[in-house]
Design an enzyme around this catalytic site. Structure first.
Site, PDB file in Angstrom:
ATOM      1  CG  ASP A 182      14.070   1.461  -6.712  1.00 47.80           C
ATOM      2  OD1 ASP A 182      14.979   1.336  -7.550  1.00 47.80           O
ATOM      3  OD2 ASP A 182      13.064   0.724  -6.680  1.00 47.80           O
ATOM      4  CE1 TYR A 198      14.900  -4.656  -0.702  1.00 49.26           C
ATOM      5  CE2 TYR A 198      14.891  -6.939  -1.455  1.00 49.26           C
ATOM      6  CZ  TYR A 198      15.375  -5.644  -1.545  1.00 49.26           C
ATOM      7  OH  TYR A 198      16.343  -5.343  -2.466  1.00 49.26           O
TER       8      TYR A 198
END
Length: 253
Positions: free
Chosen positions: A53, A111
């Protein structure tokens, strides 16, 4: 034609995410421009493993593309980096089998989310960590609640509703979720490290936002279990801001 796998790092601060968008600057746009410059007059399209994003960073994004055998593989990183802005870098390039697809073939991803936990914000971390001022953060609760995410679950309550694809299977598996506290040179960093087979839209940021609210007592310690059992978003925290998130690594068979 070769199928070439790239490992890519980028600072997402100045980009509206990875994926191409109209009227917005993205990482994919810059990568495609560099590829088409290097391989001119061929039209090259990269296929990425993850669509990060706006504001999210990557150290281990992976993409593949098909191109003629006109550049030796060891020269591709330099050729592309010469044509990329200095906040995007090709770390590695390798020839893979013709059936390899960066997105489809990924078996797990890591992540990391960085939180700067102090009354002030270190200016050097302002684009790479969430600033968390509250001092009443129970580190033991953070890890205890993070352990409840491990396993295969329906993570529907932990995905952003707006902008997500409802056809994507919400059942994902988390393999590891570790939290390093008092990290960094000054001991003010909290690093959330999560490894799973796949993640839903904004899922990692919502997991972190939930854990922070458990750590400060705004959510009860068993909120994660209740959210996973009931699917109720009342037990879920806010979405943590994007700048703290890094796509660290992607694994393949």
């Amino acid at each position: 034609m070769d199928n070439i796998k790239l490992t890519i790092a980028y600072d997402g601060s100045n980009y509206h995410g990875y994926q191409l968008q109209e009227n917005a600057v993205t990482v994919q746009e810059k990568l495609e421009k560099a590829l088409n410059t290097v391989y001119y007059p061929y039209k090259i399209t990269p296929y990425s493993a993850s669509r990060t994003d706006s504001g999210v960073h990557a150290k281990g994004q992976v993409a593949n593309f098909f191109a003629p055998k006109q550049i030796p593989i060891h020269k591709i990183p330099l050729a592309l980096n010469t044509n990329l802005p200095n906040d995007i870098a090709i770390i590695n390039a390798e020839v893979v089998g013709s059936n390899f697809r960066a997105r489809r073939d990924a078996i797990k991803k890591e992540y990391r989310y960085y939180v700067y936990h102090a009354p002030y914000m270190d200016p050097f971390w302002r684009n790479y960590a969430l600033h968390y001022r509250e001092q009443n953060l129970d580190y033991t609760k953070l890890q205890q609640a993070a352990n409840d995410f491990i396993g295969k679950h329906d993570f529907s309550p932990f995905r952003a509703i707006q902008g997500s694809n409802p056809s994507i299977d919400p059942v994902k598996e988390i393999y590891e979720f570790d939290i390093d506290v008092n990290a960094g040179e000054d001991g003010n960093l909290i690093i959330f490290k999560v490894i799973g087979n796949a993640f839903l839209y904004k899922m990692v940021r919502i997991l972190v936002g939930t854990l922070l609210q458990i750590g400060n007592g705004k959510l009860e310690i068993n909120a994660v279990k209740k959210a996973l059992q009931t699917g109720d978003r009342l037990f879920v925290g806010p979405t943590a801001s994007p700048q703290g998130l890094v796509l660290q690594q992607i694994w393949y068979p």
